[in-house]
Scaffold this motif. Structure first.
Motif, PDB file in Angstrom:
ATOM      1  N   PHE A 274      32.407  30.983  38.490  1.00 26.14           N
ATOM      2  CA  PHE A 274      32.000  31.732  39.691  1.00 26.14           C
ATOM      3  C   PHE A 274      33.072  31.706  40.773  1.00 26.14           C
ATOM      4  O   PHE A 274      33.317  32.686  41.460  1.00 26.14           O
ATOM      5  CB  PHE A 274      30.703  31.168  40.273  1.00 26.14           C
ATOM      6  CG  PHE A 274      29.459  31.594  39.531  1.00 26.14           C
ATOM      7  CD1 PHE A 274      29.538  32.320  38.359  1.00 26.14           C
ATOM      8  CD2 PHE A 274      28.201  31.254  40.019  1.00 26.14           C
ATOM      9  CE1 PHE A 274      28.394  32.719  37.671  1.00 26.14           C
ATOM     10  CE2 PHE A 274      27.042  31.649  39.349  1.00 26.14           C
ATOM     11  CZ  PHE A 274      27.142  32.379  38.178  1.00 26.14           C
ATOM     12  N   LYS A 275      33.710  30.561  40.961  1.00 28.34           N
ATOM     13  CA  LYS A 275      34.698  30.439  42.037  1.00 28.34           C
ATOM     14  C   LYS A 275      35.904  31.342  41.739  1.00 28.34           C
ATOM     15  O   LYS A 275      36.401  32.043  42.615  1.00 28.34           O
ATOM     16  CB  LYS A 275      35.120  28.975  42.197  1.00 28.34           C
ATOM     17  CG  LYS A 275      35.797  28.707  43.511  1.00 28.34           C
ATOM     18  CD  LYS A 275      35.734  27.235  43.872  1.00 28.34           C
ATOM     19  CE  LYS A 275      36.737  26.818  44.922  1.00 28.34           C
ATOM     20  NZ  LYS A 275      37.057  27.699  46.000  1.00 28.34           N
ATOM     21  N   GLU A 276      36.340  31.302  40.488  1.00 28.18           N
ATOM     22  CA  GLU A 276      37.466  32.154  40.084  1.00 28.18           C
ATOM     23  C   GLU A 276      37.068  33.637  40.219  1.00 28.18           C
ATOM     24  O   GLU A 276      37.868  34.465  40.659  1.00 28.18           O
ATOM     25  CB  GLU A 276      37.850  31.823  38.632  1.00 28.18           C
ATOM     26  CG  GLU A 276      39.126  32.515  38.177  1.00 28.18           C
ATOM     27  CD  GLU A 276      39.432  32.277  36.695  1.00 28.18           C
ATOM     28  OE1 GLU A 276      38.636  31.604  36.006  1.00 28.18           O
ATOM     29  OE2 GLU A 276      40.460  32.815  36.241  1.00 28.18           O
ATOM     30  N   SER A 277      35.826  33.940  39.859  1.00 29.38           N
ATOM     31  CA  SER A 277      35.349  35.336  39.958  1.00 29.38           C
ATOM     32  C   SER A 277      35.338  35.814  41.396  1.00 29.38           C
ATOM     33  O   SER A 277      35.744  36.944  41.690  1.00 29.38           O
ATOM     34  CB  SER A 277      33.934  35.460  39.375  1.00 29.38           C
ATOM     35  OG  SER A 277      33.935  35.094  38.024  1.00 29.38           O
ATOM     36  N   ALA A 278      34.863  34.953  42.319  1.00 27.87           N
ATOM     37  CA  ALA A 278      34.841  35.332  43.739  1.00 27.87           C
ATOM     38  C   ALA A 278      36.261  35.564  44.227  1.00 27.87           C
ATOM     39  O   ALA A 278      36.547  36.531  44.945  1.00 27.87           O
ATOM     40  CB  ALA A 278      34.157  34.246  44.561  1.00 27.87           C
ATOM     41  N   ALA A 279      37.178  34.683  43.823  1.00 30.20           N
ATOM     42  CA  ALA A 279      38.570  34.801  44.270  1.00 30.20           C
ATOM     43  C   ALA A 279      39.190  36.109  43.803  1.00 30.20           C
ATOM     44  O   ALA A 279      40.024  36.685  44.495  1.00 30.20           O
ATOM     45  CB  ALA A 279      39.379  33.612  43.768  1.00 30.20           C
ATOM     46  N   ASN A 280      38.777  36.590  42.637  1.00 27.37           N
ATOM     47  CA  ASN A 280      39.387  37.804  42.078  1.00 27.37           C
ATOM     48  C   ASN A 280      38.649  39.091  42.416  1.00 27.37           C
ATOM     49  O   ASN A 280      39.136  40.185  42.136  1.00 27.37           O
ATOM     50  CB  ASN A 280      39.465  37.681  40.548  1.00 27.37           C
ATOM     51  CG  ASN A 280      40.476  36.636  40.123  1.00 27.37           C
ATOM     52  OD1 ASN A 280      41.478  36.422  40.803  1.00 27.37           O
ATOM     53  ND2 ASN A 280      40.221  35.966  39.015  1.00 27.37           N
ATOM     54  N   LEU A 281      37.455  38.968  43.018  1.00 33.52           N
ATOM     55  CA  LEU A 281      36.561  40.126  43.161  1.00 33.52           C
ATOM     56  C   LEU A 281      37.196  41.318  43.884  1.00 33.52           C
ATOM     57  O   LEU A 281      37.249  42.428  43.357  1.00 33.52           O
ATOM     58  CB  LEU A 281      35.277  39.691  43.886  1.00 33.52           C
ATOM     59  CG  LEU A 281      34.256  40.795  44.121  1.00 33.52           C
ATOM     60  CD1 LEU A 281      33.676  41.291  42.801  1.00 33.52           C
ATOM     61  CD2 LEU A 281      33.126  40.296  45.021  1.00 33.52           C
ATOM     62  N   TYR A 282      37.676  41.091  45.119  1.00 31.37           N
ATOM     63  CA  TYR A 282      38.157  42.238  45.899  1.00 31.37           C
ATOM     64  C   TYR A 282      39.453  42.815  45.322  1.00 31.37           C
ATOM     65  O   TYR A 282      39.640  44.030  45.344  1.00 31.37           O
ATOM     66  CB  TYR A 282      38.353  41.854  47.374  1.00 31.37           C
ATOM     67  CG  TYR A 282      37.063  41.591  48.110  1.00 31.37           C
ATOM     68  CD1 TYR A 282      35.903  42.304  47.831  1.00 31.37           C
ATOM     69  CD2 TYR A 282      36.993  40.625  49.102  1.00 31.37           C
ATOM     70  CE1 TYR A 282      34.727  42.063  48.511  1.00 31.37           C
ATOM     71  CE2 TYR A 282      35.823  40.377  49.804  1.00 31.37           C
ATOM     72  CZ  TYR A 282      34.687  41.095  49.496  1.00 31.37           C
ATOM     73  OH  TYR A 282      33.524  40.864  50.169  1.00 31.37           O
ATOM     74  N   ALA A 283      40.325  41.953  44.806  1.00 35.14           N
ATOM     75  CA  ALA A 283      41.562  42.467  44.209  1.00 35.14           C
ATOM     76  C   ALA A 283      41.211  43.358  43.023  1.00 35.14           C
ATOM     77  O   ALA A 283      41.825  44.416  42.820  1.00 35.14           O
ATOM     78  CB  ALA A 283      42.475  41.322  43.787  1.00 35.14           C
TER      79      ALA A 283
END
Ligand code: TXA
Ligand code: MG
Length: 319
Positions: A274-283
């Motif tokens: 989840f943390k990695e997903s949040a970090a990549n979401l907007y990009a």
């Protein structure tokens, strides 16, 4: 085009002159100005095309500054600040006299946070004033998580983006306020509700915009939105059938999916973290939005921890 640079002194100079500089934080980039310089603050609203009724967050580097900005600070606010600052938590507190009304949109409360980013903390320490900074995107569009995103948004009118690399958390801070003694979450964000509850016990979540009753006025339904149509689904296969004649971009949790025959597949994480997903979401949304797709089909996350916050952003992007 704004200068993209790591020069903190230059950023300080520009801010001291009453100009705006985009700053990196661990959540998203912010569009910053001196809270006491009315022209600098007005310009933030103009650059973003943001309505004046939507207040800005004040960024500080030291917990002691709280007392200069807020009054009647509840014990739970101190506890949360001690636990999560510097970090992705914004506290809504009763504002102290002297905090300009334009920052708080004439409310008697003020949003405050200490970002967790070395360059921005160093910049804040060098200044004689706190910085007001909303996310550095035009109103309702996708928030920026790289210096390049910001520079592309503001081709005119912004002199400098302080480059601090890609944002490590990637979605905005969690906004927490207090109604009597009750802790209330007004925006789901980079700190999960479960983490907040470990410190202060059960909270109430009020993150939905109801007409006339928005506590955090920025929580408009349509937000974080790409230009491309986007839908949020549990079942990818059914949607693929429905849109089979279209150019589809898929936004998936992880790489454990059979190969889909679509124009493009974007994975938010290798292993569904989840943390990695949040970090990549907007990009990922920025990237998909530039591909001339007919539709983006995003896979819904489980509604726990940061999955909750990611679903919140994705569902606002679909409006
Ligand atoms: O992670 C973040 O919080 C980023 C970085 C740059 O710090 N900033 C950010 O700012 O997301 P912005 O302006 O895009 O969103 C701030 C939200 C808005 O929805 C605004 O309405 C709400 O905070 N807010 C600010 N001050 C408030 C107040 N006094 N009462 C209620 N809501 C407030
Ligand atoms: Mg924003």
């Amino acid at each position: 085009m704004a200068l993209i640079s790591t020069d903190i002194l230059r950023a300080k100079d520009l801010l001291d002159q009453g100009k705006n500089v985009a700053i990196p934080t661990e959540t998203v980039y912010g569009l910053a100005g001196n809270i006491f310089n009315e022209k600098a603050i007005k310009n933030i609203f103009e650059l973003k095309k943001r309505p004046l009724f939507n207040p800005l967050i004040v960024h500080i580097h030291d917990r002691k500054q709280l007392e200069n900005i807020a009054i009647e600070i509840p014990e739970n606010a101190h506890k949360l600040a001690a636990t999560f600052w510097p970090g992705s938590l914004t506290l809504i507190l009763k504002k102290k006299e002297g905090i300009p009304d334009i920052i708080t949109a004439n409310k008697d409360t003020v949003g405050i946070r200490m970002p967790n980013h070395d360059a921005t903390l160093e910049l804040l320490k060098s200044l004689d004033y706190p910085l007001a900074a909303p996310s550095a995107n035009p109103y309702t569009q996708i928030s920026p998580t790289t210096a390049q995103h910001v520079a592309t948004y503001f081709e005119d009118g912004l002199e400098m983006v302080l480059d601090g690399g890609p944002c490590t958390n990637g979605i905005e801070s969690t906004i927490v306020g207090f109604e009597n003694e009750q802790v209330v979450i007004y925006r789901l964000g980079a700190i999960a509700v479960e983490e907040i509850e470990k410190i202060v016990g059960p909270v109430i979540i009020k993150n939905n915009h109801k007409k006339g009753a928005a506590i955090a006025p920025g929580m408009v339904k349509k937000h974080y939105a790409p230009r491309t149509k986007i839908i949020l689904v549990n079942d990818i296969d059914t949607s693929l059938l429905q849109y089979s004649s279209k150019q589809i971009g898929l936004l998936l949790h992880n790489e454990n999916h059979s190969s889909y025959k679509v124009a493009h597949v974007e994975y938010l994480s290798r292993i569904g973290d989840f943390k990695e997903s949040a970090a990549n979401l907007y990009a990922a949304l920025h990237k998909l939005d530039q591909m001339n797709l007919d539709i983006i089909i995003a896979q819904k996350f489980k509604n726990t921890d940061l999955g909750n916050s990611i679903n919140d952003r994705l569902s606002r992007a679909t409006q």
